[in-house]
Design a protein around this motif. Structure first.
Motif, PDB file in Angstrom:
ATOM      1  N   SER A  28      34.378  47.658  93.866  1.00 51.11           N
ATOM      2  CA  SER A  28      33.355  47.661  94.923  1.00 51.11           C
ATOM      3  C   SER A  28      33.188  49.065  95.498  1.00 51.11           C
ATOM      4  O   SER A  28      32.073  49.508  95.777  1.00 51.11           O
ATOM      5  N   GLN A  41      29.124  42.231  97.423  1.00 52.19           N
ATOM      6  CA  GLN A  41      30.058  41.177  97.032  1.00 52.19           C
ATOM      7  C   GLN A  41      29.822  39.866  97.778  1.00 52.19           C
ATOM      8  O   GLN A  41      29.924  38.805  97.193  1.00 52.19           O
ATOM      9  N   ASP A  45      27.703  43.239  92.484  1.00 51.80           N
ATOM     10  CA  ASP A  45      29.138  43.103  92.704  1.00 51.80           C
ATOM     11  C   ASP A  45      29.521  41.625  92.629  1.00 51.80           C
ATOM     12  O   ASP A  45      29.232  40.851  93.530  1.00 51.80           O
ATOM     13  N   GLU A  46      30.156  41.272  91.544  1.00 53.59           N
ATOM     14  CA  GLU A  46      30.589  39.895  91.302  1.00 53.59           C
ATOM     15  C   GLU A  46      29.494  38.867  91.585  1.00 53.59           C
ATOM     16  O   GLU A  46      29.641  38.020  92.464  1.00 53.59           O
TER      17      GLU A  46
HETATM   18 MG   LIG Z   1      35.225  43.968  95.077  1.00 50.95          MG
END
Ligand SMILES: [Mg+2]
Ligand SMILES: Nc1ncnc2c1ncn2[C@@H]1O[C@H](COP(=O)(O)OP(=O)(O)O)[C@@H](O)[C@H]1O
Lengths: 264, 340
Positions: free
Chosen positions: B44, B88, B165-166
Motif C-alpha cells: 500500500s 484498500q 489496492d486489494e
Molecule cells: Mg495494504
C-alpha cells in the motif's frame, strides 16, 4: 546509547519538526485561502456546526464567570467604599479579560476537538488521500472553511460571553449585593472604553484561527487507527489551550502598550 | 492509451523503519501488472508513493516524462488526473451517498451536465454490480461493496493508469472472478496501465501480464507472468503456490530453527504446478498488450510444467492460440479496413 538517541530524536521532534510542519501547514492554508472558488457551503455548514457545539457551553460558563467576578470584586470595592464603581470593574474584567479567555477555552475544547475528530477520522479512512488523488487540495476544501468558520464564530462567541457575563454580574450585584441598578450601568464607561471591546474581538478571531489550525494539523496527521484519532483530539485540546493562553498574554501586552488607558 | 511508469531506485522508510529499498521496475504502457507480497511489506505504501501521497527517501517514479515524487505540488495535482486509484478500504467520502461519491470526480473535473453525470455514474455502478445502491451511505454497506464503489469512482474519468489496492479482499470467490473479468475487459477497452495489489493466488496467476513480488524490503522479482510462474526462486514459488514450505513464515521471515526443522523433515517444495492460461476478455477480443501463451517460455528456453495452458474446458491454448488469433483478425479486420 540507543535510548539517548531515541530521546534526542523525540526532543527534536517536539521542538523542531512538529512546529515546523505546523507552520508549513499554516502557510499552505494561507495560500489556499486565496484559491478560487471559496467553499461557501462547507464554510456555512462548519460555522453552523461550531455554533451548535459551542453556544450552550459558552453561556453556561459565562454566567458563573460574571457572577463570581461581581461577587469578588464587589466585596472588595465595597470595603474600599467605591461601591458605585462595581459596574465599571465588572465590565472591565469581563469584556477585557474574561470573555477572551472563556471564548478561547471553549473554541479549543469544543470546536477544536470536533474539527480534529472529524478530520482525523477522514484521514484514517483514507478519505483525505482519496481527495488528493482526485486532484482536490484538502487544505482548500476542508481546512480553509474550518479556519474561517472558527474565526467567525469566535467573534460572536466573544460577544455572547461579554453580554451574558455582564448580565450575570448585574443580576448578582443588584440582587445579592444591594447595588443600585443605576450606578451599575452608569459606571460602565468609568474604566472601560470601546477599544477594550475591539481588542477582545481581535483576540477572539486570532484564537479561532489558531485553534482551527492546530485541530486541522493534528487531525490531518493522525495515524494509527481510531486510537490515533483519540490521541490527536486530546493533544489538540491541550496544545490549542496552551497556545491560546500564550497568545492572550501577548495580545494583552501589546494592547496595553499601543492603546492609552483611561484613568478614573 | 496507457502510460508507461518507470520506477527507479525507489526507497521509503518511516523514521528508522525501512519499508523497501531500491525498487526498480517498469510497468509497460497498457499492461496489467500484479504486485504481491506478504501483509505489511509495504505494498500500500508503494501505491501511495507512486501517486505522490508519500514522499520516498530517494528514487524516481517517471510518469509521462515527469518524476512524480519530485514534482511541485501544482504539477503533481496535474499528473494525478491520469490516475484512478482504489484504496484498500475504498476510501469513500463518509458524508456522501454512493451516487455522490462516484459522481464526485465528474462534478469536480468535467463540465458535464447533471443528466450526463447521472448516466455515467449509473453505468459504472451497474458495471461493478452496485445497481440500485445509489442512495446508500458508505457506513451502511459491506466492505466488498465499498470496494466496488471505490472502483467505480476510480473509473469514472477513464483514467490512463489504474491502481487497485486489494480489490478482491472481502469479495466472495465468484465476485472475485467477475471482478477479474471486469479488469481484463476494462484494459482491453481503455488500454489503461493497471497495477493490482492482491493476495488472491488465482488472480495473480491468471490475470496479469506481469507479476512483481515484494519481500523483506526488496523487490524480489518483477517480470512477465510466465517468468514468475515458472520461477524456482523460493520466495516467489512459495507465495505463488500458497505453500507452507519456503522462506516466508508467520512473522514475515521464518527463523533458522524453523527452516532447519523443515530441512530435517526433508520437505521439498515439489514440482511446479501447471501454468494456467491467461484470462481472456469476455467478448473474445485480444488485448493490444496481450502476449501469446508460452511466448516468454519459448524465448527463454524454459519448458513449462506438464499440463500448462490447458483451460477448464480442456483446450490447450498453446495449440488453440494461432487459430484464435486468425479468427479474431479475420473478424476484426473487416470493419477496420472498411473504415479506412
Ligand atoms: Mg495494504
Ligand atoms: N503513515 C505511516 N507511518 C508510519 N508507518 C507506516 C505508515 N504507513 C504504513 N506504515 C508501515 O509500513 C508498513 C507497510 O504497510 P502497508 O503498505 O500497509 O503494508 P501492505 O499493504 O503490504 O500490507 C507497515 O509496517 C506499516 O506499519
Amino acid at each position: 546509547m540507543a535510548r539517548a538517541g531515541k530521546m534526542a530524536d523525540g526532543v527534536a521532534n517536539v521542538t523542531l519538526r512538529e512546529p515546523g510542519r505546523f507552520f508549513a501547514l499554516s502557510l499552505d492554508t494561507f495560500r489556499a485561502l486565496f484559491t478560487w472558488p471559496f467553499q461557501w457551503r462547507e464554510f456555512l455548514q462548519q460555522a453552523w456546526f461550531i455554533v451548535s457545539v459551542t453556544v450552550a457551553p459558552t453561556i453556561m460558563v459565562a454566567i458563573p464567570f460574571g457572577a463570581i467576578l461581581s461577587l469578588q470584586v464587589g466585596n472588595l470595592i465595597r470595603q474600599l467604599g467605591a461601591q458605585s464603581q462595581t459596574g465599571s470593574t465588572a465590565v472591565l474584567a469581563i469584556v477585557r479579560e474574561a470573555s477572551p479567555i472563556v471564548t478561547a477555552l471553549l473554541i479549543a475544547a469544543a470546536a477544536g476537538s470536533a474539527i480534529c475528530a472529524d478530520l482525523g477520522a477522514r484521514k484514517i479512512r483514507e478519505e483525505i488521500d482519496a481527495m488528493e488523488v482526485l486532484g482536490i487540495n484538502p487544505l482548500h476544501r476542508l481546512v480553509v472553511p474550518r479556519v474561517l468558520a472558527c474565526a467567525f464564530v469566535g467573534l460572536f462567541l466573544n460577544g455572547i460571553v461579554s453580554v451574558v457575563g455582564i448580565a450575570g454580574g448585574y443580576v448578582f450585584n443588584v440582587m445579592l449585593q444591594g447595588g443600585t441598578p443605576g450606578a451599575y450601568i452608569a459606571s460602565f464607561s468609568g474604566l472601560a472604553q470601546l477599544s477594550d471591546l475591539y481588542q477582545a474581538e481581535v483576540k477572539a478571531v486570532v484564537f479561532g484561527i489558531t485553534a482551527a489550525l492546530v485541530a486541522s494539523y493534528k487531525g490531518l496527521t493522525a495515524s494509527g487507527g481510531p486510537k490515533g484519532v483519540g490521541d490527536a483530539v486530546n493533544q489538540t485540546v491541550v496544545i490549542a489551550a496552551m497556545a491560546l493562553f500564550v497568545e492572550n498574554f501577548v495580545l494583552s501586552a501589546l494592547y496595553f502598550q499601543l492603546v492609552p488607558q483611561k484613568g478614573m | 492509451m496507457g502510460v508507461e511508469i518507470r520506477v527507479e531506485g525507489l526507497t521509503k522508510s518511516f523514521g528508522r523503519q525501512v519499508i523497501w529499498e531500491d525498487v526498480t521496475l517498469t510497468l509497460p504502457a497498457g499492461e496489467i501488472s500484479v504486485l504481491l507480497g506478504p501483509s505489511g511489506t509495504g505494498k500500500s505504501v508503494f501505491l501511495k508513493t507512486m501517486v505522490g501521497l508519500l514522499k520516498p527517501d530517494r528514487g524516481h517514479c517517471w510518469i509521462d516524462g515527469r518524476d512524480m515524487p519530485n514534482l511541485r505540488e501544482r504539477d503533481m495535482y496535474e499528473v494525478r488526473k491520469l490516475f484512478g486509484v482504489l484504496f484498500q478500504d475504498g476510501a469513500l467520502f463518509g458524508s456522501m451517498n454512493l451516487f455522490d461519491n462516484i459522481a464526485f470526480p465528474l462534478r469536480e473535473h468535467t463540465r458535464k451536465s447533471e443528466s450526463e453525470v447521472r448516466r455515467i455514474v449509473l453505468e459504472k455502478m451497474e458495471m461493478v454490480g452496485l445497481a440500485g445502491a445509489q442512495n446508500k451511505f458508505p457506513g451502511e454497506i459491506s466492505g466488498g461493496m465499498r470496494k466496488r464503489a471505490g472502483l467505480a469512482r476510480a473509473l469514472v474519468l477513464d483514467p490512463q493508469i489504474i491502481l487497485c489496492d486489494e480489490p478482491d479482499s472481502g469479495l466472495d470467490p465468484v465476485r472475485t472472478v467477475l471482478l477479474n473479468q471486469l479488469i481484463v475487459d476494462l484494459n482491453a477497452e481503455i488500454e489503461a496501465t493497471i497495477l493490482i495489489v492482491t493476495h488472491d493466488i488465482n488472480t495473480a496467476r491468471t490475470v496479469p501480464d506481469n507479476i512483481g513480488m515484494l519481500f523483506l524490503r526488496q523487490l524480489v522479482m518483477f517480470g512477465p507472468r510466465e517468468m514468475l510462474l515458472s520461477s524456482e526462486e523460493p520466495v516467489v514459488r512459495q507465495f505463488l503456490n500458497a505453500r507452507k514450505v519456503g522462506p516466508i513464515g508467520m512473522s514475515e521471515e521464518k527463523d533458522l530453527s524453523e527452516l532447519e526443522a523443515e530441512a530435517r523433515l526433508g520437505r521439498d517444495p515439489g514440482a511446479l504446478p501447471p501454468i494456467p492460461p491467461q484470462l481472456m476478455t469476455s467478448d473474445g477480443r485480444i488485448r493490444r498488450t496481450q502476449h501469446a501463451p508460452g511466448e516468454w517460455l519459448r524465448a527463454h528456453g524454459v519448458t513449462p510444467p506438464e499440463g500448462s495452458f490447458i483451460d477448464e474446458m480442456g483446450r490447450d491454448w498453446l495449440e488453440e492460440w494461432p487459430r484464435y488469433v486468425s479468427a479474431m483478425s479475420a473478424d476484426a479486420g473487416r470493419p477496420a479496413e472498411g473504415a479506412h
